[in-house]
Design an enzyme around this catalytic site. Sequence first.
Site, short mmCIF file in Angstrom:
data_model
loop_
_atom_site.label_atom_id
_atom_site.label_comp_id
_atom_site.label_asym_id
_atom_site.label_seq_id
_atom_site.Cartn_x
_atom_site.Cartn_y
_atom_site.Cartn_z
N GLU A 35 0.83 -1.13 0.02
CA GLU A 35 0.01 0.06 0.02
C GLU A 35 0.96 1.34 0.02
O GLU A 35 1.83 1.33 0.84
CB GLU A 35 -0.95 0.13 1.28
CG GLU A 35 -2.17 -1.06 1.09
CD GLU A 35 -2.85 -0.76 2.51
OE1 GLU A 35 -3.95 0.13 2.46
OE2 GLU A 35 -2.69 -1.47 3.31
N ARG A 260 3.94 -13.66 9.49
CA ARG A 260 4.69 -12.12 9.51
C ARG A 260 6.10 -12.24 10.29
O ARG A 260 6.14 -12.94 11.31
CB ARG A 260 3.66 -11.12 9.97
CG ARG A 260 2.57 -11.08 9.28
CD ARG A 260 1.42 -10.04 9.80
NE ARG A 260 1.99 -8.63 9.34
CZ ARG A 260 1.24 -7.80 9.47
NH1 ARG A 260 -0.09 -7.74 10.12
NH2 ARG A 260 1.66 -6.43 9.51
N LYS A 270 1.68 0.47 10.67
CA LYS A 270 1.94 1.75 9.77
C LYS A 270 1.29 3.01 10.70
O LYS A 270 1.83 4.22 10.73
CB LYS A 270 1.49 1.84 8.47
CG LYS A 270 2.34 0.98 7.32
CD LYS A 270 1.72 0.93 6.04
CE LYS A 270 2.59 0.30 5.20
NZ LYS A 270 2.02 0.31 3.72
#
Length: 554
Positions: A35, A260, A270
Site C-alpha cells: 500500500e 509475518r 503503519k
Amino acid sequence: MDENARNFITDFIAEDIAPGGRFEGMQVHTRFPPEPNGYLHIGHCKALCIDFGAAERFGGITNLRMDDTNPAKEDTEFVEAIQEDIHWLGFDWGDRFFYGSDYFEKTYELAVGLIKKGLAYVCELTPEQFREYRGDVNTPARSPWRDRPIEESLDLFARMRAGEFPEGKYTLRAKIDLASGNFNMRDPVLYRIRYIEHHRQGTKWCVFPMYDFAHPIQDALEGITHSLCSLEYEDHRPLYDWVIEHTDVPSKPRQIEFSRLGINHTVMSKRKLRRLVEEGYVSGWDDPRMPTLCGLRRRGYTPTAVRSFITRIGVSKVTSTVEYAFLEHCLREELNRNAPRRMAVLRPVKLIVTNYPEGQSETFDIENNNLDESAGTRPVSFSRELWIEAEDFMEEPVKKYNRLFPGNEVRLKGAYIVKCTGCEKDADGNITAVTCEYDPDTRGGDTPDGRKVRGTIHWVDAENCADAEIRLYDNLFSDPEPDAAEDFIACLNPDSLEVLTGCKVEKALAEAKAPESFQFLRTGYFAVDSVDTAPGRLVFNRAVALKDSFKPNA
C-alpha cells in the site's frame, strides 16, 4: 546465506509446476502489492524477499503493484520510496509496474457480472445494523436485502457509481453463506461508497472495491500464479478462491500464506509508525531508529545484511518474534569482514607526548582491515599532540585497568609505546590534557626488549584531523514488547539517541560519502549520514556496536 533454501512455499510451487500440477508448463509469476500509504519496513522486507525470491528461484517474474484501492492515505511520495527500497535490496520488476486502481473499471464490470449471476446484491444495512445482524458462531447473519431483485441491484449499483447516494447508504455484498463458520464468507461487502479524491483517479470514482474483492481479481488479470501473503489472510483464502471461481477472470492464482515478521523492541504497525513521525518522536520516516528500510539504510545497514537476516530467520506458518539483536548480528558479521578500519575519538582529551620534538611529525602505515591483507594500509600522521578517549586515562586507576595512568605504559595503535607521566587540570580540577613520554625504539608498536605492554589504545593526530558529529543509537523502545503495552509511546527509550559533537577523526574521513561504513577501532561500526552530512559538517551514525550480544546457537 543460501537464499535458495527450500521451504514449504517453494515445495508448493515446485509441486504446482511439475507434470500434472495446476500450473504445469507455466512460468512462476508472483507479485508484491504494498500500500502506498507509508514507507516499507523490515516486516515488508520479509514479504518482498519471499515474493521476488520465490520467483527468482524458479526462473519466474514478479510484478510490483501499488495497492491503492483505499484512496484515503495514498501518496506519490510513498510510491517513489517503495521503488527505491526494492531496488536497494537488489530486486527488480522490469516493466511490470502496476497500480490496483488500474483495474477499477474491470473490477466494477466483474462486480456487475456477479449481480447478474445472482451472486451479489445491494444492501441497505447501516454500519450499526451490519454489526447487529452479523450474528455469532451459533447465529447466522441476516440481511433483509439479500433477495433484492437482480435488476434492482443493478440499477442501484449503477446509481451508486454515479454518485446519487451518500456514504454509508448502500454497499454491494456477495451472496455466499450467512451461516458460514468463517465470518469472511457471511456475504462480505465488495463495494462501499466513498467521496474522497484518489491520488491517481481524482474524483472519477465514488465507489471503491474492498481489498478482499479487488486483490484476487488483480492477481488473476495479471496472470499471477502464486499469491504469497501473510498469515492473517489465511481465513480470507476461501473468499479469495470464491472470487476467482465466480468472476470471469482469465486465470486462477493460488494463495499461500506465511507468518509475518515480528521483532522485539520495535513496532511495525503503519499507524503507529505514522504517529511517531507526525508527533515528532522521531525525525522522520528515515530516522535511523525506525524499522523502515530507509531508516535502516541511513543508519548504515546494507542490503546484503538485511537479506541475510530475512533468509536466516526462515519461512514458516508459526508466528514468532525475532530478537532485534539478530538483525544487528547479521550487519556486524558483514561489516566485520568488509568495513575499513579507522580511528575516531568520540570524547576527546589531549595527549601530549612531552619528549617528542615540537614541530615534527611522521606517518605510520596502519592496516585497513586486520581480517583482509588485500585491503592494504593507509598513512596516518603522528605528532607531539594527539587526541585520545577521555576514558583511556584514570588518575587513580581501578583494578585491572590497563590503559593510561601515571607510571603505566600503553601501546598507541600502530605507532609507539608511551608511558603516562601525569595530567594537566584547569582551576576547577577538570583534566585538560594527559602527558606521556614515548619510547622511540618502539616505532610501529614493537618492544625490542620483549617487555609486556597490556593496553593498546587508539588516537588521532591533533595537528591533522577532522571534526565530526557522531550519533549513538540504541533501541527506540526500552520495552521489548511495545505493541503489548496500553500506550506504546510510554515505552519509548529516552536514551535511544546520544549526539556527540567535537569528535575527532582521521583527516581522510573528511572526504567520506554516504553510504560508506567504517569500523571505528574499539568503538563500533559507523556510517556517513546521508541527510545531514555536508561540506564542513561531517556526521556519522553508529550502525551497530562492536560487542555482539546475540548468540546464534543459543
